[in-house]
Design a protein around this motif. Structure first.
Motif, PDB file in Angstrom:
ATOM      1  N   GLY A 128       2.814   4.003  16.826  1.00 62.90           N
ATOM      2  CA  GLY A 128       3.921   3.857  15.884  1.00 62.90           C
ATOM      3  C   GLY A 128       3.727   2.683  14.947  1.00 62.90           C
ATOM      4  N   THR A 129       3.190   1.584  15.472  1.00 59.45           N
ATOM      5  CA  THR A 129       2.884   0.429  14.624  1.00 59.45           C
ATOM      6  C   THR A 129       1.855   0.792  13.565  1.00 59.45           C
ATOM      7  OG1 THR A 129       3.337  -1.125  16.421  1.00 59.45           O
ATOM      8  CG2 THR A 129       1.991  -1.930  14.599  1.00 59.45           C
ATOM      9  N   LEU A 130       0.825   1.511  13.975  1.00 53.16           N
ATOM     10  CA  LEU A 130      -0.226   1.903  13.039  1.00 53.16           C
ATOM     11  C   LEU A 130       0.334   2.765  11.909  1.00 53.16           C
ATOM     12  CD1 LEU A 130      -3.178   2.019  12.205  1.00 53.16           C
ATOM     13  CD2 LEU A 130      -3.492   3.907  13.831  1.00 53.16           C
ATOM     14  N   PHE A 131       1.215   3.695  12.241  1.00 57.66           N
ATOM     15  CA  PHE A 131       1.820   4.545  11.214  1.00 57.66           C
ATOM     16  C   PHE A 131       2.638   3.706  10.221  1.00 57.66           C
ATOM     17  CE2 PHE A 131       5.564   6.892   9.707  1.00 57.66           C
ATOM     18  CZ  PHE A 131       4.952   7.930   9.020  1.00 57.66           C
ATOM     19  N   SER A 132       3.467   2.789  10.745  1.00 58.04           N
ATOM     20  CA  SER A 132       4.300   1.953   9.871  1.00 58.04           C
ATOM     21  C   SER A 132       3.449   1.090   8.950  1.00 58.04           C
ATOM     22  CB  SER A 132       5.224   1.064  10.717  1.00 58.04           C
ATOM     23  OG  SER A 132       6.092   1.844  11.510  1.00 58.04           O
ATOM     24  N   MET A 133       2.363   0.519   9.486  1.00 58.16           N
ATOM     25  CA  MET A 133       1.497  -0.325   8.661  1.00 58.16           C
ATOM     26  C   MET A 133       0.778   0.487   7.596  1.00 58.16           C
ATOM     27  SD  MET A 133       1.975  -3.411   9.482  1.00 58.16           S
ATOM     28  CE  MET A 133       0.823  -3.828   8.194  1.00 58.16           C
ATOM     29  N   ALA A 134       0.413   1.723   7.905  1.00 60.02           N
ATOM     30  CA  ALA A 134      -0.250   2.564   6.913  1.00 60.02           C
ATOM     31  C   ALA A 134       0.685   2.849   5.738  1.00 60.02           C
ATOM     32  CB  ALA A 134      -0.709   3.869   7.563  1.00 60.02           C
ATOM     33  N   VAL A 135       1.965   3.098   6.030  1.00 65.57           N
ATOM     34  CA  VAL A 135       2.933   3.340   4.962  1.00 65.57           C
ATOM     35  C   VAL A 135       3.146   2.072   4.142  1.00 65.57           C
ATOM     36  CG1 VAL A 135       5.287   4.046   4.421  1.00 65.57           C
ATOM     37  CG2 VAL A 135       4.056   5.175   6.275  1.00 65.57           C
ATOM     38  N   LEU A 136       3.276   0.914   4.820  1.00 65.20           N
ATOM     39  CA  LEU A 136       3.454  -0.357   4.106  1.00 65.20           C
ATOM     40  C   LEU A 136       2.273  -0.648   3.189  1.00 65.20           C
ATOM     41  CD1 LEU A 136       4.976  -2.760   6.786  1.00 65.20           C
ATOM     42  CD2 LEU A 136       5.952  -2.250   4.537  1.00 65.20           C
ATOM     43  N   SER A 137       1.087  -0.316   3.638  1.00 67.27           N
ATOM     44  CA  SER A 137      -0.097  -0.583   2.828  1.00 67.27           C
ATOM     45  C   SER A 137      -0.037   0.168   1.505  1.00 67.27           C
ATOM     46  CB  SER A 137      -1.356  -0.178   3.606  1.00 67.27           C
ATOM     47  OG  SER A 137      -2.522  -0.453   2.852  1.00 67.27           O
ATOM     48  N   ARG A 138       0.515   1.362   1.530  1.00 69.48           N
ATOM     49  CA  ARG A 138       0.638   2.157   0.304  1.00 69.48           C
ATOM     50  C   ARG A 138       1.735   1.615  -0.612  1.00 69.48           C
ATOM     51  NH1 ARG A 138      -1.812   7.112   0.291  1.00 69.48           N
ATOM     52  NH2 ARG A 138      -0.234   7.920  -1.144  1.00 69.48           N
ATOM     53  N   MET A 139       2.667   0.829  -0.049  1.00 67.27           N
ATOM     54  CA  MET A 139       3.777   0.297  -0.842  1.00 67.27           C
ATOM     55  C   MET A 139       3.509  -1.120  -1.354  1.00 67.27           C
ATOM     56  SD  MET A 139       6.976   1.615   1.507  1.00 67.27           S
ATOM     57  CE  MET A 139       8.224   1.090   0.314  1.00 67.27           C
ATOM     58  N   ARG A 140       2.337  -1.668  -1.061  1.00 66.08           N
ATOM     59  CA  ARG A 140       2.029  -3.044  -1.447  1.00 66.08           C
ATOM     60  C   ARG A 140       2.181  -3.210  -2.960  1.00 66.08           C
ATOM     61  NH1 ARG A 140      -2.714  -2.980   0.025  1.00 66.08           N
ATOM     62  NH2 ARG A 140      -2.810  -4.170   1.970  1.00 66.08           N
ATOM     63  N   PRO A 141       2.929  -4.234  -3.404  1.00 71.24           N
ATOM     64  CA  PRO A 141       3.092  -4.445  -4.852  1.00 71.24           C
ATOM     65  C   PRO A 141       1.844  -5.063  -5.453  1.00 71.24           C
ATOM     66  CG  PRO A 141       4.186  -6.188  -3.650  1.00 71.24           C
ATOM     67  CD  PRO A 141       3.683  -5.208  -2.612  1.00 71.24           C
ATOM     68  N   PRO A 142       1.683  -4.988  -6.791  1.00 72.21           N
ATOM     69  CA  PRO A 142       0.551  -5.665  -7.428  1.00 72.21           C
ATOM     70  C   PRO A 142       0.596  -7.160  -7.141  1.00 72.21           C
ATOM     71  CG  PRO A 142       1.657  -4.180  -8.970  1.00 72.21           C
ATOM     72  CD  PRO A 142       2.520  -4.255  -7.747  1.00 72.21           C
ATOM     73  N   LEU A 173      10.406  -0.975   7.312  1.00 70.93           N
ATOM     74  CA  LEU A 173       9.057  -0.703   7.808  1.00 70.93           C
ATOM     75  C   LEU A 173       8.427  -1.941   8.451  1.00 70.93           C
ATOM     76  CD1 LEU A 173       7.743   1.540   4.904  1.00 70.93           C
ATOM     77  CD2 LEU A 173       7.899   2.209   7.310  1.00 70.93           C
ATOM     78  N   ILE A 174       8.652  -3.106   7.835  1.00 68.86           N
ATOM     79  CA  ILE A 174       8.158  -4.339   8.451  1.00 68.86           C
ATOM     80  C   ILE A 174       8.784  -4.514   9.829  1.00 68.86           C
ATOM     81  CG2 ILE A 174       8.156  -6.858   8.310  1.00 68.86           C
ATOM     82  CD1 ILE A 174       7.953  -6.611   5.289  1.00 68.86           C
ATOM     83  N   THR A 175      10.096  -4.283   9.907  1.00 70.06           N
ATOM     84  CA  THR A 175      10.789  -4.410  11.186  1.00 70.06           C
ATOM     85  C   THR A 175      10.220  -3.449  12.212  1.00 70.06           C
ATOM     86  OG1 THR A 175      12.825  -5.057  10.043  1.00 70.06           O
ATOM     87  CG2 THR A 175      13.038  -4.288  12.309  1.00 70.06           C
ATOM     88  N   ALA A 176      10.015  -2.182  11.823  1.00 71.06           N
ATOM     89  CA  ALA A 176       9.480  -1.193  12.759  1.00 71.06           C
ATOM     90  C   ALA A 176       8.079  -1.576  13.221  1.00 71.06           C
ATOM     91  CB  ALA A 176       9.458   0.185  12.099  1.00 71.06           C
ATOM     92  N   ALA A 177       7.236  -2.000  12.287  1.00 73.38           N
ATOM     93  CA  ALA A 177       5.851  -2.327  12.632  1.00 73.38           C
ATOM     94  C   ALA A 177       5.769  -3.484  13.612  1.00 73.38           C
ATOM     95  CB  ALA A 177       5.061  -2.646  11.365  1.00 73.38           C
ATOM     96  N   VAL A 178       6.448  -4.578  13.298  1.00 70.57           N
ATOM     97  CA  VAL A 178       6.316  -5.753  14.149  1.00 70.57           C
ATOM     98  C   VAL A 178       7.142  -5.633  15.426  1.00 70.57           C
ATOM     99  CG1 VAL A 178       5.743  -7.224  12.200  1.00 70.57           C
ATOM    100  CG2 VAL A 178       8.100  -7.073  12.939  1.00 70.57           C
TER     101      VAL A 178
END
Length: 400
Positions: A376-390, A213-218
């Motif tokens: 597409g970047t916005l979608f990838s970042m939205a998914v990453l935001s939900r996966m952020r670790p504590p 996801l990081i790769t796709a976003a950036v």
């Protein structure tokens, strides 16, 4: 003090290196095309060759960072840039032209952004995010400094003389600063390997999804920022904007990017690289919509520059610091080296692609493609935001 000194030195050398090794093509393309007998779109294939070579060189650099440290890698790249630029200055046809860009690709892999950020993780450790953000404040000025300087130097020396000067600057200024002025550091220690029998398979899959996801976003974001960064002047010209005004408009991007990075830097630890990237990704589609709807009217160009500069400036910080949200500083070099291959390949295709689209299909098609990529970047970042670790629970990166 070692961190502050490192940030100051790398700010200077990265501005010089990016201007001397890459950004000049936005100004020099027309003159180079005429002298070399190539189309402008073919001239933009030079940076593509450089980025493809950088992509291929990126994964092996992880072992050099571990054994030699980023300081020596930075110095080596600065030295190698000089013959690449001199070969470019001497080119009389496409073979020498593209060979010069290949040399610059090897040099760029060693001396451009990733190596600088790896060095800052070595010297700053847990404070790497703030150190990287501080260094990138100055980097926002690279286009605003390099484009006018290149215009001036070409008027005095011609494009060939300008590249000779730039090669000498890399050899006599950047290389000594990297090797002699940067503080000695130990390479970041590798995190202990995770035995396959003990690794949690679900967690390993999650980590791989994070990297993807990081790769796709950036990559999608870089496709439109790198693509437009080099052809933005031609884009404005396609709306019948006068040449000098197009260069002036393009040069303001760096100052807007600086504002975005300053805002992020002053935020300190209030938000992480994922939050920064999510906000930046939400802004970028609005930039392309403004220019599309305004059809090159002055208000639309000004609004585009404001939104585009803010988004690309913030996203560049996110691109450099996002891995630190999910992985430890000790693994930063390995993660960034692994990401370098797909990212640079995506970046490599952008300038010639958008140059060709502008030539063949016009600015409306180029803007439509850029808008789709930014969504597409916005979608990838939205998914990453939900996966952020504590907080403080980053995982060690497990190389495949």
């Amino acid at each position: 003090m070692p961190v502050l000194r490192s940030v100051a030195i790398l700010s200077i050398t990265q501005i010089i290196a990016w201007g001397a090794m890459f950004m000049f093509v936005s100004v020099s393309a027309a003159g180079m095309a005429g002298d070399l007998g190539l189309r402008p779109s073919s001239i933009y294939l030079g940076p593509t060759v450089m980025l493809v070579v950088m992509a291929l060189c990126s994964p092996p650099l992880a072992s050099f960072y571990a054994r030699l440290g980023a300081r020596r890698v930075l110095a080596f790249g600065s030295v190698l840039a000089a013959p690449g630029l001199w070969l470019l200055a001497a080119a009389q046809g496409p073979i020498a032209y593209f060979a010069a860009w290949a040399v610059l690709g090897v040099a760029g892999a060693a001396t451009l952004t990733t190596s600088a950020h790896v060095f800052l993780t070595e010297v700053a450790g847990e404070g790497a995010r703030r150190a990287i953000g501080a260094q990138m404040l100055a980097m926002a000025l690279a286009p605003s400094v390099s484009w006018p300087v290149t215009v001036f130097c070409e008027a005095v020396l011609g494009w060939r003389g300008t590249f000779v000067l730039y090669g000498a600057t890399m050899l006599l200024v950047c290389a000594p600063l990297h090797y002699l002025a940067l503080p000695r550091t130990e390479p970041a220690a590798r995190a202990p390997p995770v035995a396959a029998a003990e690794a949690d398979r679900a967690q390993v899959r999650r980590d791989r999804h994070v990297v993807a996801l990081i790769t796709a976003a950036v990559a999608l974001n870089g496709f439109v920022t790198w693509g437009f960064q080099l052809v933005v002047i031609d884009l404005f010209r396609s709306f019948a904007v006068a040449d000098r005004l197009a260069v002036a408009f393009g040069s303001t991007i760096g100052f807007v990017q600086l504002s975005a990075r300053l805002f992020d830097f002053l935020g300190g630890n209030r938000w992480d690289g994922v939050t920064t990237g999510l906000v930046a990704a939400a802004i970028m589609p609005m930039a392309f919509l403004a220019l599309t709807l305004g059809q090159g009217a002055e208000w639309s160009i000004v609004l585009f520059l404001l939104l585009y500069g803010l988004s690309s400036g913030a996203m560049s910080v996110s691109r450099a610091t996002m891995p630190l949200v999910f992985f430890s500083p000790a693994q930063y070099a390995a993660v960034m080296a692994r990401l370098g291959l797909p990212l640079n390949l995506a970046f490599a295709s952008a300038p010639p692609f958008f140059s060709l689209v502008l030539d063949e299909s016009g600015n409306s098609s180029a803007l439509a493609i850029a808008l789709a990529c930014s969504c597409g970047t916005l979608f990838s970042m939205a998914v990453l935001s939900r996966m952020r670790p504590p907080a403080r629970k980053r995982r060690a990166f497990k190389e495949a």
